[in-house]
Motif scaffolding. Structure first.
Motif, PDB file in Angstrom:
ATOM      1  N   PHE A 118       0.841  -1.196   0.000  1.00 16.77           N
ATOM      2  CA  PHE A 118       0.000   0.000   0.000  1.00 16.77           C
ATOM      3  C   PHE A 118       0.875   1.243   0.000  1.00 16.77           C
ATOM      4  O   PHE A 118       2.064   1.190   0.317  1.00 16.77           O
ATOM      5  CB  PHE A 118      -0.951   0.019   1.208  1.00 16.77           C
ATOM      6  CG  PHE A 118      -0.246   0.164   2.532  1.00 16.77           C
ATOM      7  CD1 PHE A 118       0.033   1.422   3.059  1.00 16.77           C
ATOM      8  CD2 PHE A 118       0.142  -0.951   3.255  1.00 16.77           C
ATOM      9  CE1 PHE A 118       0.680   1.553   4.281  1.00 16.77           C
ATOM     10  CE2 PHE A 118       0.786  -0.831   4.472  1.00 16.77           C
ATOM     11  CZ  PHE A 118       1.059   0.424   4.994  1.00 16.77           C
ATOM     12  N   VAL A 119       0.233   2.367  -0.353  1.00 13.23           N
ATOM     13  CA  VAL A 119       0.900   3.664  -0.319  1.00 13.23           C
ATOM     14  C   VAL A 119      -0.064   4.659   0.319  1.00 13.23           C
ATOM     15  O   VAL A 119      -1.189   4.813  -0.145  1.00 13.23           O
ATOM     16  CB  VAL A 119       1.294   4.159  -1.726  1.00 13.23           C
ATOM     17  CG1 VAL A 119       1.961   5.531  -1.651  1.00 13.23           C
ATOM     18  CG2 VAL A 119       2.204   3.156  -2.417  1.00 13.23           C
ATOM     19  N   GLN A 120       0.379   5.295   1.402  1.00  6.08           N
ATOM     20  CA  GLN A 120      -0.385   6.368   2.029  1.00  6.08           C
ATOM     21  C   GLN A 120       0.213   7.681   1.540  1.00  6.08           C
ATOM     22  O   GLN A 120       1.426   7.859   1.559  1.00  6.08           O
ATOM     23  CB  GLN A 120      -0.291   6.304   3.550  1.00  6.08           C
ATOM     24  CG  GLN A 120      -0.948   5.087   4.144  1.00  6.08           C
ATOM     25  CD  GLN A 120      -0.710   4.972   5.653  1.00  6.08           C
ATOM     26  OE1 GLN A 120       0.123   5.663   6.224  1.00  6.08           O
ATOM     27  NE2 GLN A 120      -1.450   4.073   6.266  1.00  6.08           N
ATOM     28  N   MET A 121      -0.674   8.599   1.102  1.00  6.87           N
ATOM     29  CA  MET A 121      -0.202   9.871   0.563  1.00  6.87           C
ATOM     30  C   MET A 121      -0.951  11.038   1.201  1.00  6.87           C
ATOM     31  O   MET A 121      -2.101  10.895   1.608  1.00  6.87           O
ATOM     32  CB  MET A 121      -0.427   9.912  -0.947  1.00  6.87           C
ATOM     33  CG  MET A 121       0.413   8.905  -1.715  1.00  6.87           C
ATOM     34  SD  MET A 121      -0.044   8.809  -3.459  1.00  6.87           S
ATOM     35  CE  MET A 121      -1.581   7.900  -3.361  1.00  6.87           C
ATOM     36  N   SER A 122      -0.280  12.176   1.262  1.00  7.90           N
ATOM     37  CA  SER A 122      -0.944  13.424   1.647  1.00  7.90           C
ATOM     38  C   SER A 122      -0.935  14.307   0.406  1.00  7.90           C
ATOM     39  O   SER A 122      -0.069  14.175  -0.455  1.00  7.90           O
ATOM     40  CB  SER A 122      -0.220  14.105   2.805  1.00  7.90           C
ATOM     41  OG  SER A 122       1.029  14.583   2.383  1.00  7.90           O
ATOM     42  N   PHE A 123      -1.921  15.190   0.331  1.00 12.60           N
ATOM     43  CA  PHE A 123      -2.001  16.084  -0.822  1.00 12.60           C
ATOM     44  C   PHE A 123      -2.867  17.287  -0.492  1.00 12.60           C
ATOM     45  O   PHE A 123      -3.611  17.290   0.489  1.00 12.60           O
ATOM     46  CB  PHE A 123      -2.550  15.355  -2.056  1.00 12.60           C
ATOM     47  CG  PHE A 123      -3.954  14.846  -1.919  1.00 12.60           C
ATOM     48  CD1 PHE A 123      -5.025  15.539  -2.464  1.00 12.60           C
ATOM     49  CD2 PHE A 123      -4.221  13.659  -1.253  1.00 12.60           C
ATOM     50  CE1 PHE A 123      -6.324  15.075  -2.338  1.00 12.60           C
ATOM     51  CE2 PHE A 123      -5.515  13.179  -1.125  1.00 12.60           C
ATOM     52  CZ  PHE A 123      -6.572  13.882  -1.672  1.00 12.60           C
ATOM     53  N   ASP A 124      -2.724  18.313  -1.298  1.00  9.57           N
ATOM     54  CA  ASP A 124      -3.584  19.486  -1.226  1.00  9.57           C
ATOM     55  C   ASP A 124      -4.556  19.393  -2.384  1.00  9.57           C
ATOM     56  O   ASP A 124      -4.300  18.694  -3.374  1.00  9.57           O
ATOM     57  CB  ASP A 124      -2.767  20.771  -1.328  1.00  9.57           C
ATOM     58  CG  ASP A 124      -1.763  20.925  -0.196  1.00  9.57           C
ATOM     59  OD1 ASP A 124      -1.982  20.340   0.886  1.00  9.57           O
ATOM     60  OD2 ASP A 124      -0.758  21.633  -0.388  1.00  9.57           O
ATOM     61  N   VAL A 182       4.321  11.049  -0.553  1.00  9.44           N
ATOM     62  CA  VAL A 182       4.166   9.732   0.056  1.00  9.44           C
ATOM     63  C   VAL A 182       4.474   9.865   1.540  1.00  9.44           C
ATOM     64  O   VAL A 182       5.523  10.367   1.926  1.00  9.44           O
ATOM     65  CB  VAL A 182       5.098   8.694  -0.603  1.00  9.44           C
ATOM     66  CG1 VAL A 182       5.056   7.378   0.150  1.00  9.44           C
ATOM     67  CG2 VAL A 182       4.722   8.507  -2.068  1.00  9.44           C
ATOM     68  N   VAL A 183       3.525   9.441   2.372  1.00 14.33           N
ATOM     69  CA  VAL A 183       3.691   9.472   3.818  1.00 14.33           C
ATOM     70  C   VAL A 183       4.282   8.145   4.285  1.00 14.33           C
ATOM     71  O   VAL A 183       5.190   8.112   5.111  1.00 14.33           O
ATOM     72  CB  VAL A 183       2.333   9.729   4.523  1.00 14.33           C
ATOM     73  CG1 VAL A 183       2.460   9.632   6.020  1.00 14.33           C
ATOM     74  CG2 VAL A 183       1.774  11.066   4.103  1.00 14.33           C
ATOM     75  N   LYS A 184       3.764   7.047   3.714  1.00 14.12           N
ATOM     76  CA  LYS A 184       4.233   5.714   4.094  1.00 14.12           C
ATOM     77  C   LYS A 184       3.932   4.777   2.943  1.00 14.12           C
ATOM     78  O   LYS A 184       2.879   4.864   2.309  1.00 14.12           O
ATOM     79  CB  LYS A 184       3.510   5.246   5.357  1.00 14.12           C
ATOM     80  CG  LYS A 184       3.935   3.886   5.855  1.00 14.12           C
ATOM     81  CD  LYS A 184       3.202   3.514   7.142  1.00 14.12           C
ATOM     82  CE  LYS A 184       3.666   2.163   7.643  1.00 14.12           C
ATOM     83  NZ  LYS A 184       2.966   1.777   8.883  1.00 14.12           N
ATOM     84  N   SER A 185       4.862   3.874   2.679  1.00 17.19           N
ATOM     85  CA  SER A 185       4.609   2.841   1.683  1.00 17.19           C
ATOM     86  C   SER A 185       5.225   1.535   2.149  1.00 17.19           C
ATOM     87  O   SER A 185       6.300   1.509   2.741  1.00 17.19           O
ATOM     88  CB  SER A 185       5.163   3.245   0.317  1.00 17.19           C
ATOM     89  OG  SER A 185       6.556   3.422   0.353  1.00 17.19           O
ATOM     90  N   VAL A 186       4.484   0.472   1.901  1.00 15.85           N
ATOM     91  CA  VAL A 186       4.936  -0.873   2.268  1.00 15.85           C
ATOM     92  C   VAL A 186       4.690  -1.776   1.078  1.00 15.85           C
ATOM     93  O   VAL A 186       3.559  -1.868   0.614  1.00 15.85           O
ATOM     94  CB  VAL A 186       4.172  -1.387   3.514  1.00 15.85           C
ATOM     95  CG1 VAL A 186       4.546  -2.837   3.809  1.00 15.85           C
ATOM     96  CG2 VAL A 186       4.432  -0.502   4.718  1.00 15.85           C
TER      97      VAL A 186
END
Length: 114
Positions: A50-56, A68-72
């Motif tokens: 998975f990939v957790q992302m932040s964005f505007d 990308v905040v976190k990726s596994v």
């Protein structure tokens, strides 16, 4: 008479082009998504993650400043996730009849083999 006609047309155009404010919307609403492309190396090796992302979100409803905040596992799915999220479209948040930018939204894209 010529000036009266011109003034009437100008007034009609001004009235016809006035905009009505949009109804307020408490938060953005997702309208269109794009599925990420599963990386072929990951698929061939049976890797999921998975990939957790932040964005505007811009006033046009386009994701910007994607991070990308976190990726596994790390770096395997990042590019595919960013590429997919950049194609998503939202109906933006509306405050006092105007679209406003939103910052710090988050999303997680899961990469699962079926």
């Amino acid at each position: 008479m010529k000036y009266l006609t011109l003034a009437s047309i100008s007034l009609f155009l001004i009235i016809g082009c006035s905009s009505t404010p949009l109804p307020d919307r408490a938060s953005a609403r997702l309208q269109e998504t794009a599925n990420p492309t599963f990386p072929s190396d990951a698929a061939r090796n049976g890797i999921e993650g998975f990939v957790q992302m932040s964005f505007d979100l811009s006033t046009d409803g386009e994701p910007t400043n994607i991070k990308v905040v976190k990726s596994v596992p790390k770096l395997i799915f990042d590019k595919a996730a960013i590429r997919a999220l950049s194609k998503w479209r939202y109906a933006p948040k509306i405050v006092n009849g105007k679209a406003v930018m939103q910052k710090g939204l988050t999303v997680q894209l899961d990469f699962k083999l079926s």
